[in-house]
Write an enzyme that holds these catalytic residues in place. Structure first.
Site, mmCIF file in Angstrom:
data_model
loop_
_atom_site.group_PDB
_atom_site.id
_atom_site.type_symbol
_atom_site.label_atom_id
_atom_site.label_comp_id
_atom_site.label_asym_id
_atom_site.label_seq_id
_atom_site.Cartn_x
_atom_site.Cartn_y
_atom_site.Cartn_z
ATOM 1 N N LEU A 1 0.844 -1.206 0.000
ATOM 2 C CA LEU A 1 0.000 0.000 0.000
ATOM 3 C C LEU A 1 0.876 1.251 0.000
ATOM 4 O O LEU A 1 1.712 1.435 0.883
ATOM 5 C CB LEU A 1 -0.910 0.005 1.230
ATOM 6 N N ARG B 1 1.964 15.465 7.091
ATOM 7 C CA ARG B 1 2.866 16.020 8.108
ATOM 8 C C ARG B 1 4.338 15.941 7.711
ATOM 9 O O ARG B 1 5.200 16.540 8.355
ATOM 10 C CB ARG B 1 2.629 15.321 9.452
#
Ligand code: UD1
Ligand code: CA
Length: 454
Positions: free
Chosen positions: A8, A15
């Site tokens: 994935l 961030r």
């Protein structure tokens, strides 16, 4: 039985404050996605794919640079890890067992994959989650057990105060019975604090679940911020030093030394400060590398000394000394016993055994024989502003100081070029080529008297 791996890599990682997807943030100069792919390759799946999403084109570019063909599936909207796995349905349908890995957890390794796969097979579970016990579980999915039996994964935001205290966490790596996974994926809902399709809900949906607890807690670690990334780098860096010291490599100090995870170094080699060794570099035994050297994707033999050297995509054979302050650019081969001295740059050239290039010289696109001696300040003029040409120099030739070799040009065996010559045509073997105006003497040159008076 066939195995498939789904990695994935669709997330953004806000961030990180990066213009690249988070999985391309680097640990020891290798994207996190690369670490995960290497672990998957080490396991040897029948099929591997990557689910991309945010800036998918940058992931594709990276995958291309690895020169291996990996299928990718695009997740056009970030709807959660469960949705991401749905994008790889084609792979899930085509194998018996599916492993799902997170592209942002770089320390999952071949060994853990092999052991957990074995556990998954022997336990008879339909889903096995790789877990670890860590001191700071905040942010990770918690492993929920009922009477010791693993029943669910609870995400941080969905945890009750009691669940919040659980220190066993989901690494984000799983083994699934492919059929059961395919059946579970359509049943996922967004009924959670994030409003996402959580892959982790498959544990409850499938039911027959096992947890493989890794004895290496690092495998769960990921980074969400630059600070977190630095921590991963520091951990990885220390791990590399440990491995190398176990192999007999020496350090006086590790200050300023960065060595990539795939670098191999032989015993009794000493690495000196401020040395960076990256990529698929291999270094032999009993070498001294550094100080201040930068080596990337090189193959270096035994008994080699590199002092203040920058080298990329080059081969250096046994017993070579290079430096200080020299550069080897891609495509260079330095044969046994060569000496390369200060301020020498060599590009895309083959330098024969025991040749000396001792000072202030540029050799580009050249094939140089054995036992050749270059005086100070030699240049192969390989570029006419449009095209590049080769220079060929035979064994034992003597290239005088400040020789310019205008390529394409050949210097025969045992030939000599006189200092200061600009050579534009073939020099036959055993001959001397002089290309130099005769020295004229003009007596009592007035300007120097004037200067002295002033
Ligand atoms: C996930 C797990 C959590 C686990 C942790 C381990 C879920 C719901 N939670 O949380 O239990 O402890 O990993 O690291 O799965 N991704 C996509 N598409 C998406 C969302 C994510 O491709 O829509 C990718 C990300 O790029 C990343 C991976 O999936 O590589 C994990 O996603 P992330 O959002 O980081 O999940 P975590 O919150 O870390
Ligand atoms: Ca994550």
């Amino acid at each position: 039985m066939t195995t498939g791996c789904v990695i994935l890599a669709g997330g953004e990682g806000k961030r990180m404050k990066s213009e690249r997807p988070k999985v391309l943030c680097e640990v020891l100069k290798k994207p996190m996605l690369g670490w995960v792919l290497d672990a998957a390759n080490g396991f040897g799946f029948d099929k591997t794919c990557v689910v991309t999403g945010y800036k998918a084109e940058l992931c594709a570019e990276y995958l291309k640079s690895r020169e291996e063909t990996i299928a990718t599936y695009l997740q056009s909207e970030r709807l959660g890890t469960g949705d991401a796995v749905k994008r790889a349905e084609e792979l899930v349908q085509s194998v018996d067992v599916v492993c799902v890995l997170c592209g942002d957890a770089p320390f999952i390794d071949e060994d853990t994959l092999k052991k957990s796969f074995e556990y998954h097979q022997t336990s008879g579970a339909d889903v096995t989650v790789i877990t670890a016990n860590i001191e700071k579980p905040k942010g990770y999915g918690r492993i929920i057990r009922e009477n010791g039996k693993f029943i669910a994964i609870r995400e941080q935001k969905d945890c009750s105060p009691d669940e919040d205290k659980i220190c066993e966490v989901n690494s984000g790596a799983y083994w699934f019975n492919a059929k059961k996974l395919a059946e579970a994926l359509p049943k996922l809902t967004t009924n959670n604090a994030n409003g996402e399709f959580y892959l982790t809900d498959c544990v409850e949906i499938i039911g027959n679940a096992a947890a493989f607890t890794s004895d290496n807690p690092d495998i769960v670690l990921g980074a969400n911020t630059r600070q977190g990334l630095l921590e991963l780098n520091e951990k990885a860096r220390r791990n590399v030093f440990e491995r190398l010291m176990n192999d007999g490599v020496s350090f006086i100090t590790t200050d300023g030394i960065v060595i990539g995870a795939d670098v191999k170094i032989g015993c009794d080699t000493l690495i000196l400060p401020n040395t960076v060794i990256l990529g698929k570099t291999t270094i032999g035994k009993n070498c001294e590398i550094g100080a201040n050297s930068h080596i990337e994707d090189c193959t270096i033999g035994d008994n080699v000394m590199l002092d203040n050297v920058k080298a990329a995509k080059s081969t250096v054979e046994d017993g070579v000394t290079i430096g200080p302050f020299a550069q080897l650019r891609p495509g260079t081969v330095i044969r046994k016993g060569v000496h390369i001295g200060d301020f020498v740059e060599i590009k895309n050239s083959d330098i024969g055994e025991n040749t000396a290039v001792a000072h202030l010289t540029y050799l580009g696109d050249s094939t140089v024989g054995r036992g050749v001696n270059f005086g100070c300040g030699c240049v192969t003029a390989n570029y006419d502003g449009v095209n590049k040409f080769r220079t060929e120099i035979g064994d034992h030739a003597f290239i005088g100081c400040n020789t310019n070799l205008i390529a394409p040009v050949k210097v025969g065996e045992n030939a000599t070029t006189a200092a200061g010559s600009t050579i534009t045509r073939e020099v036959p073997p055993n001959s001397l080529a002089v290309e130099r105006a005769k020295t004229r003497i003009i007596e009592n040159w007035p300007k120097n008297f004037q200067r002295k008076k002033k």
